[in-house]
Design an enzyme around this catalytic site. Structure first.
Site, short mmCIF file in Angstrom:
data_model
loop_
_atom_site.label_atom_id
_atom_site.label_comp_id
_atom_site.label_asym_id
_atom_site.label_seq_id
_atom_site.Cartn_x
_atom_site.Cartn_y
_atom_site.Cartn_z
N HIS A 1 0.83 -1.20 0.00
CA HIS A 1 0.00 0.00 0.00
C HIS A 1 0.87 1.26 0.00
CE1 HIS A 1 -2.51 3.07 2.23
NE2 HIS A 1 -3.25 2.80 1.18
N GLU B 1 1.92 1.82 -3.46
CA GLU B 1 0.82 2.37 -4.25
C GLU B 1 0.83 3.89 -4.20
OE1 GLU B 1 -3.73 3.32 -3.45
OE2 GLU B 1 -3.17 1.28 -2.87
N GLU C 1 -4.68 8.25 6.77
CA GLU C 1 -5.64 7.35 6.14
C GLU C 1 -6.05 6.24 7.11
OE1 GLU C 1 -5.88 4.44 2.17
OE2 GLU C 1 -4.19 5.81 2.46
#
Length: 429
Positions: free
Chosen positions: A54, A57, A134
Site C-alpha cells: 500500500h 501504491e 488514512e
C-alpha cells in the site's frame, strides 16, 4: 515474444521477460482503459513490512527519472484522463482511463511510473504522514473497521487477517531502503500484467509498452510468466470467537460469519447464488426480514470474499445499539433456516438472475473489461468466456445451493462488533 488469441477481440502477448500484455478491442467506444497489475499484495509482506504494498501504491506516482509527480498527474489530466491505484491482499493495480487517441500517452506515463519510480526519501516521509492519516480516518469509520476486525477474528496473525494499509506500528518505522528493497525484489516482470480495453490495436499497444519499458528495471532477460498464486496449505483459521471493540457510536456494526471457499472451489457459483438469496439485495431474505418487515436496520447484507486458498463469508448489519441482540438473533435464525431447508425454486431463479445480471452489467465500460482481463490472467491463468460463465451459473441446482448452505452455515461462526458495548456483551452463539 509470443502472441495468442484468447477470444474474439482478445489477444495476449508474452514478452521475453515474462511480462504479459492482454488487450480487448471494443471498437464502438471512444475511450480506453489501461491497467498495470502486479501479482503482489499485502499477504506477501512480513509482519515488519505490513503495509509495504500500500505504501508503494502511494509512492509510485511521486516521480521517476523522466517525470516529476506533477508531470505524471498533469500529463494525464491535460487530456481529460484519470489515474489511480488500489491495493488488495493478493495484487496491486495502477490504472488510467483516457480517450482512445491518448492511449499512447497513458502507456508511456503509467509504465514509467510503475517500472522506474525513484522513491525519494522526502516523498517517503510525506506519504508516510498521508498513510497514517488514512489509517486514522479508517478507524473513524466503524462500518469499515468492523470488516477488518472480522477478518482478523478468522485469520489471526496470518497475512490474510492483517490490514492492507498496515498499522501505525508497522508503517512508522518502515525505512525508505526497506520499501525500495521490497519494490525491487517483488515488482518483477513475470509478476506484471498490462491490460487494456477499448478502441485500440493490440500490436500497437504491445509496441508502446515495449518502448516505455526499454531500459527500465522491468526490461529484463528471459523468464516465464508467474503462475497464478497456488493454494497455501499453511493457512489456518482460528476457532470461532466474539470480538467486541468499544466505540462511542450512535450505531452498532455487526459482522457474523466464518471461513468460506477459495476462488478455485467449483462450488463458488452455487455460493454466489446462495449469497444473493441470503443478503444480496432488497429482495433477499435478510433484507426483507430485518429491514422491510421489522425496521431494525438500515443496512443489512451478506458477502463473500475469495482468495487463492481460503475465503470469507459474512453478514453485516448496522443498527441501533439497543437492537443489536435482536438483529443478531434474526440473522442466526435465518442462517439456520437456510442451512436446514435450503432455498426455494423461485429463489434459485432469482439468485441466478442476480449473479448473471451483475456480471454482465458490470462489463458495460472499458474499465471493467480491462479488469476482467487482468484478473483472469493473474488469478486464474485463463479467460472464461461470458457465455461459459453464464452457463456455469445456469447449471447450479437447488441441491448444489443446499449443500453449500449445509456446509458453511451450520458451522459455529465468529462475531465482530463495533459499538458502545463491553467486551462480554455478546455471549457465544
Amino acid at each position: 515474444m509470443k502472441t495468442s488469441i484468447l477470444q474474439d477481440g482478445v489477444r495476449r502477448t508474452v514478452l521475453p521477460s515474462g511480462l504479459r500484455i492482454i488487450t480487448e478491442v471494443i471498437p464502438h467506444t471512444r475511450s480506453a482503459a489501461l491497467g498495470i497489475w502486479v501479482g503482489i499484495g499485502s499477504r506477501d509482506e512480513t509482519p515488519a513490512m505490513s503495509g509495504a504494498s500500500h505504501f508503494l501504491e502511494h509512492l509510485l506516482f511521486k516521480g521517476t527519472h523522466k517525470r516529476t509527480a506533477m508531470e505524471i498527474s498533469s500529463q494525464i489530466e491535460a487530456v481529460g484522463g484519470e489515474t489511480n491505484a488500489f491495493t488488495t491482499k493478493e495484487y496491486t493495480c495502477y490504472y488510467a482511463r483516457v480517450l482512445d487517441s491518448d492511449l499512447s500517452l497513458a502507456v508511456d506515463v503509467l509504465v514509467d511510473a510503475v517500472a522506474d519510480s525513484l522513491l525519494e526519501p522526502a516523498d517517503v516521509e510525506t506519504e508516510r504522514g498521508v498513510i497514517l492519516e488514512e489509517i486514522a480516518m479508517h478507524e473513524d469509520e466503524p462500518g469499515d473497521e468492523v470488516h477488518d476486525i472480522f477478518a482478523e477474528a478468522i485469520y489471526g496473525s496470518h497475512p490474510l487477517g492483517r490490514l492492507i494499509s498496515g498499522t501505525p506500528e508497522s508503517v512508522t518505522p518502515m525505512t525508505r531502503n526497506q520499501i525500495d528493497s521490497f519494490y525491487r525484489r517483488r515488482y518483477k516482470a513475470p509478476e506484471v500484467v498490462v491490460a487494456a480495453a477499448g478502441n485500440l490495436d493490440h500490436a500497437t499497444v504491445v509496441r508502446l509498452v515495449r518502448k516505455a519499458l526499454a531500459g527500465s528495471p522491468l526490461d529484463t532477460g528471459d523468464a516465464a510468466p508467474a503462475k497464478p498464486r497456488a493454494a497455501d496449505k499453511r493457512v489456518r483459521v482460528l476457532k470461532p470467537q466474539n470480538v467486541v471493540v468499544h466505540r462511542d457510536t450512535e450505531q452498532a456494526h455487526i459482522v457474523l460469519g466464518g471461513a468460506g471457499m477459495s476462488r478455485y472451489d467449483e462450488r463458488r457459483f452455487a455460493m454466489g447464488v446462495l449469497n444473493n438469496v441470503l443478503g444480496g439485495g432488497m429482495s433477499s431474505r435478510l433484507f426483507q426480514e430485518i429491514r422491510e418487515k421489522r425496521g431494525l436496520a438500515y443496512s443489512v447484507y451478506s458477502y463473500a470474499a475469495q482468495y487463492a486458498d481460503s475465503g470469507l463469508f459474512g453478514v453485516y448489519a448496522g443498527c441501533a445499539p439497543g437492537k443489536a441482540g435482536e438483529v443478531l438473533d434474526l440473522i442466526r435464525t435465518e442462517l439456520e433456516r437456510v442451512a436446514e431447508s435450503g432455498i426455494t425454486p423461485d429463489e434459485l431463479v432469482r439468485g441466478k438472475g442476480m449473479v448473471k445480471g451483475s456480471y454482465v452489467l458490470g462489463l458495460e465500460d472499458t474499465g471493467s473489461r480491462m479488469s476482467r482481463l487482468a484478473k483472469s490472467e493473474l488469478l486464474h491463468g485463463d479467460l472464461m468466456g461470458v457465455d461459459e460463465l453464464l452457463g456455469r451459473v445456469d447449471a447450479v441446482t437447488l441441491a448444489d445451493v443446499g449443500q453449500v448452505a449445509a456446509d458453511l452455515l451450520t458451522r459455529k461462526h465468529s462475531l465482530a462488533v463495533v459499538g458502545p458495548f463491553d467486551e462480554g456483551a455478546f455471549p457465544p452463539g
